[in-house]
Design a protein around this motif. Sequence first.
Motif, mmCIF file in Angstrom:
data_model
loop_
_atom_site.group_PDB
_atom_site.id
_atom_site.type_symbol
_atom_site.label_atom_id
_atom_site.label_comp_id
_atom_site.label_asym_id
_atom_site.label_seq_id
_atom_site.Cartn_x
_atom_site.Cartn_y
_atom_site.Cartn_z
ATOM 1 N N GLY A 42 0.801 -1.216 0.000
ATOM 2 C CA GLY A 42 0.000 0.000 0.000
ATOM 3 C C GLY A 42 0.835 1.267 0.000
ATOM 4 N N GLU A 43 2.113 1.171 0.396
ATOM 5 C CA GLU A 43 3.012 2.318 0.325
ATOM 6 C C GLU A 43 3.624 2.394 -1.068
ATOM 7 O OE1 GLU A 43 4.826 2.406 4.873
ATOM 8 O OE2 GLU A 43 6.065 1.685 3.242
ATOM 9 N N VAL A 44 3.990 3.579 -1.477
ATOM 10 C CA VAL A 44 4.700 3.744 -2.741
ATOM 11 C C VAL A 44 6.188 3.528 -2.474
ATOM 12 C CG1 VAL A 44 5.305 5.363 -4.596
ATOM 13 C CG2 VAL A 44 2.968 5.329 -3.665
ATOM 14 N N CYS A 45 6.814 2.714 -3.302
ATOM 15 C CA CYS A 45 8.261 2.480 -3.191
ATOM 16 C C CYS A 45 8.973 3.712 -3.740
ATOM 17 C CB CYS A 45 8.648 1.230 -3.979
ATOM 18 S SG CYS A 45 10.389 0.824 -3.858
ATOM 19 N N ARG A 46 9.640 4.445 -2.882
ATOM 20 C CA ARG A 46 10.252 5.715 -3.270
ATOM 21 C C ARG A 46 11.774 5.665 -3.308
ATOM 22 N NH1 ARG A 46 6.092 8.985 -3.718
ATOM 23 N NH2 ARG A 46 4.305 8.788 -2.335
#
Length: 192
Positions: A42-46
């Motif tokens: 659910g998190e964006v891989c940054r």
Amino acid sequence: MESQFQKYLGTQTTLTDDAIHAISSCAIARTLRRNELLLEPGEVCRHKVFIVSGLLRNFITTANGNEHVLHFSPELTWTLDVESYDKEIPSAIAIGAVEPTEVLLWQKADFNKLLADIPLLKQFSEQLVARTMYYNRQRMATILSASPEEKYDDFTQRFPGLIARLPLHMIASHLGISLKTLTRIRHAQLLR
């Protein structure tokens, strides 16, 4: 942490000391505890991630709670969720530490600037992507066509240093076999 990374680049590339310093200076150092997540679903891989020491796993957890390990990343390797990173969309996978792990992280904008400014880094990055694609194709063929014994033999040949560092359930998950089957295979090998 950075000196390990600098040694790695020095042995794997023909980058100048100045280029290696520029790449290192953009990195963010982070230490993960055993079982700590670096990326949650659910998190964006940054970030691009380099593992200085330790061991990470990329995995998905199904709705019924089953975990499927997609990839292990030991020290001196790279990892990320490629789709989430490239498209800037929520990740479907998690990245977590199997053991205490030290990583270096580069934010996407910083890494893209490094790729634009340092052509040899871009070339090296493309070689890493190609190697990963080749390995993933081979792994897919093995998962689809090999027996459980052949899958385990392939894993032990490719990653002999990981066997003692990984819980059996993670190896079984990575191979797509049950823990019971993996235990039977290992037991049969001990009897040989």
